[in-house]
Enzyme design. Sequence first.
Site, PDB file in Angstrom:
ATOM      1  N   ARG A 112     -25.217  46.878-106.742  1.00 63.71           N
ATOM      2  CA  ARG A 112     -26.165  46.964-107.846  1.00 63.71           C
ATOM      3  C   ARG A 112     -25.908  48.302-108.534  1.00 63.71           C
ATOM      4  NH1 ARG A 112     -32.612  46.936-106.543  1.00 63.71           N
ATOM      5  NH2 ARG A 112     -32.045  48.975-105.748  1.00 63.71           N
ATOM      6  N   MET A 138     -54.475  31.225-118.762  1.00 64.69           N
ATOM      7  CA  MET A 138     -54.148  32.592-119.197  1.00 64.69           C
ATOM      8  C   MET A 138     -55.225  33.601-118.818  1.00 64.69           C
ATOM      9  SD  MET A 138     -53.227  33.997-123.007  1.00 64.69           S
ATOM     10  CE  MET A 138     -51.861  32.883-123.267  1.00 64.69           C
ATOM     11  N   TYR A 145     -56.078  22.356-117.174  1.00 61.39           N
ATOM     12  CA  TYR A 145     -54.858  21.884-117.843  1.00 61.39           C
ATOM     13  C   TYR A 145     -54.089  20.916-116.955  1.00 61.39           C
ATOM     14  CZ  TYR A 145     -55.248  25.494-121.443  1.00 61.39           C
ATOM     15  OH  TYR A 145     -55.657  26.281-122.476  1.00 61.39           O
ATOM     16  N   LYS A 200     -41.886  54.594-108.571  1.00 57.38           N
ATOM     17  CA  LYS A 200     -41.354  53.949-109.780  1.00 57.38           C
ATOM     18  C   LYS A 200     -42.320  52.859-110.247  1.00 57.38           C
ATOM     19  CE  LYS A 200     -38.601  50.883-106.840  1.00 57.38           C
ATOM     20  NZ  LYS A 200     -37.265  50.697-106.220  1.00 57.38           N
TER      21      LYS A 200
HETATM   22  C1  LIG Z   1     -37.391  50.778-104.816  1.00 59.33           C
HETATM   23  C2  LIG Z   1     -36.477  51.567-103.970  1.00 59.33           C
HETATM   24  C3  LIG Z   1     -36.911  52.130-102.759  1.00 59.33           C
HETATM   25  C4  LIG Z   1     -38.270  51.819-102.148  1.00 59.33           C
HETATM   26  O1  LIG Z   1     -38.222  50.535-101.563  1.00 59.33           O
HETATM   27  P1  LIG Z   1     -39.441  49.913-100.733  1.00 59.33           P
HETATM   28  O2  LIG Z   1     -38.887  48.633-100.223  1.00 59.33           O
HETATM   29  O3  LIG Z   1     -40.559  49.708-101.697  1.00 59.33           O
HETATM   30  O4  LIG Z   1     -39.786  50.877 -99.659  1.00 59.33           O
HETATM   31  C5  LIG Z   1     -36.054  52.985-102.087  1.00 59.33           C
HETATM   32  N1  LIG Z   1     -34.817  53.242-102.568  1.00 59.33           N
HETATM   33  C6  LIG Z   1     -34.349  52.689-103.698  1.00 59.33           C
HETATM   34  C7  LIG Z   1     -32.974  52.991-104.166  1.00 59.33           C
HETATM   35  C8  LIG Z   1     -35.153  51.825-104.433  1.00 59.33           C
HETATM   36  O5  LIG Z   1     -34.684  51.260-105.559  1.00 59.33           O
END
Ligand SMILES: *Cc1c(COP(=O)(O)O)cnc(C)c1O
Length: 379
Positions: free
Chosen positions: A146, A320, A272, A49
């Site tokens: 969640r 930046m 800065y 992802k």
């Molecule tokens: C992002 C995610 C993972 C992977 O998690 P890591 O900690 O990066 O291994 C696995 N399952 C779900 C549902 C996730 O959202």
Amino acid sequence: MSPSKVIDRLDSIPPGRGATLVIDLDAVAANYRRLVEAAPAAEVAAVVKADAYGLGAERVAPVLWRAGCRTFFVALANEGAALRPHLPDGAAIAVLNGPALGGGDALADHFLMPVLNDLDQIDAWRAVAAARAPPAILHVDTGMNRLGLSAAEVDRLVAEPKRLAGIAVAMVMSHLACADEPRHPMNRAQLAAFATARAALEPVVGMARASLANAPGIFLGADYHLDMVRPGVAIYGVNAHGGDPNPFRQVVHLYGRIQQIRHVDRDMTVGYGAAHRVRRGARLATVAVGYADGYPRSLSNRGRAFIGETPVPLVGRVSMDLITLDVSAAPAALPGSSVELIGAHLPVDEVAEAAGTIGYEILTALGRRYHRVYVGGGA
Ligand SMILES: *Cc1c(COP(=O)(O)O)cnc(C)c1O
């Protein structure tokens, strides 16, 4: 070519680019194989992802496929659609956020497996599933609060099995909240709650496969492996094992280039907010990387870099497009010299800790302005 060879050739990097991000695809494959060793009885999927945690899913996923990975998780349908042409037809791509309300057509069109996270998504998917859809994954919540069906929704689904009519449930999954804290009582509690939910669902989904562990969850032990594990971050070199040394290879190497060297000719301040004082005689190097590149502003006066083998402190605020290093201890530093900002001397985990964040955030923030170089991968 190894990442260190690439820096030797940084002069061949196109001018006008501030910093170079080298992504070591051999390390990606080695990290995947390391996870297969850690969970030998389970299928090891890969979570890609957010563009493979910022590293480029198009480049990373085919390398994982060649290393033996067959199931890939993305968060969004459009991520899955973008990835589909880069993987063989046999690859399963699952979408963690599930079908958008009011339609799963985008998923079906690209043969993406939805993760069904609540009763509304189940209803939405039923509308497209019968005709032409891939199987689905049912997500039950065991403590994240969640995504995923609550215990009450599981009961309701069991009481109303027609809701699943025409939906092939290939797997039931849940997600751990505290896997990175092996002694946290939440881990055992979630494992038990997941077993309860699977038993309750069996009359409606049959003996579906099961998946619970993310990368740190794999190291909680074989009880957590079930049929499939879903690691993400460890593939990209973050120490999801928690132990020392990190069993995963560093994947990301970020090299800045010194744009200017300043000889401080009187006691003064840097940057800065005049947030750092320098003494007369100091040598400062200005490097073209900044928070617009995802280099965290919280590294102001806290970050480090390496010139060759010599550590040098980041002084003043991260701005930046630029940072300032005190290179008084590194006489070899000259305009044009390369500076390691993340890499063999400065693992992602160390940079994250100094920045007050986690490796996940450092990786996913890696900037679009970097000149990206992929090495290895055997393609
Ligand atoms: C992002 C995610 C993972 C992977 O998690 P890591 O900690 O990066 O291994 C696995 N399952 C779900 C549902 C996730 O959202």
